[in-house]
Scaffold this active site. Structure first.
Site, PDB file in Angstrom:
ATOM      1  N   MET A   2       0.305   2.558  -0.988  1.00  0.00           N
ATOM      2  CA  MET A   2       1.035   1.374  -0.520  1.00  0.00           C
ATOM      3  C   MET A   2       0.034   0.268  -0.155  1.00  0.00           C
ATOM      4  SD  MET A   2       4.473   2.701   1.306  1.00  0.00           S
ATOM      5  CE  MET A   2       3.784   3.048   2.906  1.00  0.00           C
ATOM      6  N   GLY A   3      -1.183   0.377  -0.673  1.00  0.00           N
ATOM      7  CA  GLY A   3      -2.176  -0.668  -0.426  1.00  0.00           C
ATOM      8  C   GLY A   3      -2.804  -0.533   0.942  1.00  0.00           C
ATOM      9  N   LEU A  41      -5.962  -0.481   1.520  1.00  0.00           N
ATOM     10  CA  LEU A  41      -6.782   0.682   1.180  1.00  0.00           C
ATOM     11  C   LEU A  41      -7.917   0.903   2.177  1.00  0.00           C
ATOM     12  CD1 LEU A  41      -7.037   0.124  -2.691  1.00  0.00           C
ATOM     13  CD2 LEU A  41      -5.321   1.431  -1.407  1.00  0.00           C
ATOM     14  N   GLY A  92     -10.126   6.713   2.862  1.00  0.00           N
ATOM     15  CA  GLY A  92      -9.317   7.864   2.443  1.00  0.00           C
ATOM     16  C   GLY A  92      -8.745   7.616   1.051  1.00  0.00           C
ATOM     17  N   HIS A  93      -8.158   6.423   0.840  1.00  0.00           N
ATOM     18  CA  HIS A  93      -7.624   6.107  -0.495  1.00  0.00           C
ATOM     19  C   HIS A  93      -8.748   6.113  -1.532  1.00  0.00           C
ATOM     20  CE1 HIS A  93      -4.606   3.782   2.044  1.00  0.00           C
ATOM     21  NE2 HIS A  93      -3.819   4.545   1.317  1.00  0.00           N
ATOM     22  N   GLN A 144      11.464   3.768   1.749  1.00  0.00           N
ATOM     23  CA  GLN A 144      10.968   4.870   2.586  1.00  0.00           C
ATOM     24  C   GLN A 144      10.747   4.438   4.034  1.00  0.00           C
ATOM     25  OE1 GLN A 144       7.315   5.340  -0.011  1.00  0.00           O
ATOM     26  NE2 GLN A 144       6.339   5.803   1.938  1.00  0.00           N
ATOM     27  N   GLU A 199      -3.921  14.872   1.524  1.00  0.00           N
ATOM     28  CA  GLU A 199      -3.331  15.997   2.274  1.00  0.00           C
ATOM     29  C   GLU A 199      -2.899  15.572   3.673  1.00  0.00           C
ATOM     30  OE1 GLU A 199      -6.164  19.197   2.101  1.00  0.00           O
ATOM     31  OE2 GLU A 199      -5.555  19.753   0.066  1.00  0.00           O
ATOM     32  N   SER A 211      -3.659   3.698   7.162  1.00  0.00           N
ATOM     33  CA  SER A 211      -3.477   2.242   7.215  1.00  0.00           C
ATOM     34  C   SER A 211      -2.893   1.851   8.575  1.00  0.00           C
ATOM     35  CB  SER A 211      -2.553   1.783   6.098  1.00  0.00           C
ATOM     36  OG  SER A 211      -3.062   2.227   4.865  1.00  0.00           O
ATOM     37  N   ARG A 212      -2.139   2.751   9.192  1.00  0.00           N
ATOM     38  CA  ARG A 212      -1.497   2.436  10.477  1.00  0.00           C
ATOM     39  C   ARG A 212      -2.483   2.448  11.645  1.00  0.00           C
ATOM     40  NH1 ARG A 212       3.277   5.039   7.904  1.00  0.00           N
ATOM     41  NH2 ARG A 212       4.828   3.379   7.765  1.00  0.00           N
TER      42      ARG A 212
HETATM   43  O1  PAF Z   1       1.632   8.038   0.795  1.00  0.00           O
HETATM   44  C1  PAF Z   1       1.977   6.890   0.465  1.00  0.00           C
HETATM   45  O2  PAF Z   1       1.211   5.940   0.538  1.00  0.00           O
HETATM   46  C2  PAF Z   1       3.386   6.663  -0.060  1.00  0.00           C
HETATM   47  O3  PAF Z   1       4.306   7.489   0.586  1.00  0.00           O
HETATM   48  C3  PAF Z   1       3.507   6.814  -1.584  1.00  0.00           C
HETATM   49  C4  PAF Z   1       3.185   8.231  -2.041  1.00  0.00           C
HETATM   50  C5  PAF Z   1       2.560   5.833  -2.276  1.00  0.00           C
HETATM   51  C6  PAF Z   1       4.939   6.506  -2.036  1.00  0.00           C
HETATM   52  O4  PAF Z   1       5.316   5.209  -1.689  1.00  0.00           O
END
Ligand code: PAF
Length: 279
Positions: A30-31, A33, A36-37, A61, A148, A186-187
């Site tokens: 979800m950007g 970044l 971890g990403h 979501q 994970e 990100s939070r």
């Molecule tokens: O983990 C996330 O960032 C989101 O839940 C995902 C898997 C990109 C789905 O929107």
């Protein structure tokens, strides 16, 4: 790195990437970044010829009182990081491309999505499963990589991919942590300095509980002690600390491998999740 926002263009670009039998790994995000990403992108490049990253802040979501509007977004910064990592393609659709008018199909992984974060965030995992299925159909990767840190999400996606016959290998990547143990998220950007200083109490309590359970301590008592330690460490409340079967996510009252300690806790307005292998 190509940045693509249109599905027909995406199909053409992925077909070109796959020419000559080359493989593609997808990293859905979800950007906003963080390292971890980027560790997922590095893993994608190790297991496939091309890393494709998606950035889509998925409205379905987020609950009505959650942080969809406030969720941090900075595509230019994210794209620059992905170029540095050598990603081949950034898939960045807008909401109308992902959910054209009349979109009315949803995926529910009922059993795995009901407890833990699913109980605290009704509809969250239906939104995740639906958008991930759409991303799989849009990108058609050979492999998809998820962190994970969202252990329940990973279990749900594995089950969905199996149940719906997606011919995609689903890989989990180890949780990336700051040097004080806090899982990267990100939070974490929402935390004040004081909250950020208190936050390592969360993984510390989980570590102590995981060691105690692996060492034979009573599970229920240990989970209660972990919750108390998290609150004593500066958190406002604990959504859950649970011992679960690592695959089925069934709650365990006694330790048996493979087990995972799963937890969510709130500090101020921020809800953090974490998990650890036990034993
Ligand atoms: O983990 C996330 O960032 C989101 O839940 C995902 C898997 C990109 C789905 O929107």
């Amino acid at each position: 790195m190509q940045i693509i926002r249109d599905i027909a263009m995406l199909h053409r670009a992925v077909t070109a990437l796959k020419q000559g039998g080359k493989s593609v790994a997808l990293v859905p995000t979800m950007g906003s970044l963080h390292d971890g990403h980027l560790s997922l992108v590095r893993m994608a490049k190790r297991v496939a010829d091309h890393a494709v990253v998606s950035i889509f802040v998925n409205p379905t979501q987020f609950g009505p009182n959650e942080d969809f509007e406030a969720y941090p977004r900075d595509e230019a910064r994210d794209a620059a990081l992905l170029v540095e990592e050598g990603a081949s393609l950034l898939w960045a659709p807008d909401v109308a491309t992902m959910y054209p008018g009349g979109h009315n199909t949803h995926i529910e992984v009922a059993e795995l999505g009901a407890d833990y974060c699913g109980a605290a965030r009704p509809g969250h995992f239906d939104g995740v499963a639906t958008v991930v299925a759409k991303l799989f159909n849009q990108v058609r990767p050979d492999v998809a990589i998820f962190g994970e840190k969202d252990w329940q999400q990973l279990a749900i996606i594995r089950r969905m991919a199996r149940d719906l016959d997606f011919a995609i290998d689903i890989l989990g990547a180890p949780i990336a942590r700051d040097s004080d143990g806090l899982a990267m998220s990100s939070r974490n950007a929402y935390l004040s300095d004081a909250q950020r200083a208190a936050a390592p109490a969360f993984p510390a309590a989980l570590n102590a509980a995981a060691q105690a359970i692996a060492g034979g301590a009573d599970v229920t008592e240990t989970l209660v002690r972990a919750e108390a330690a998290i609150v004593a460490g500066g958190f406002d409340s604990v959504d859950y600390v649970a011992l679960a079967d690592a695959d089925s996510l069934e709650r365990l009252r006694a330790f048996r491998a493979p087990a995972r300690l799963l937890a969510a806790a709130r500090i101020g307005k921020t809800r953090l999740i974490d998990n650890l292998a036990v034993g």
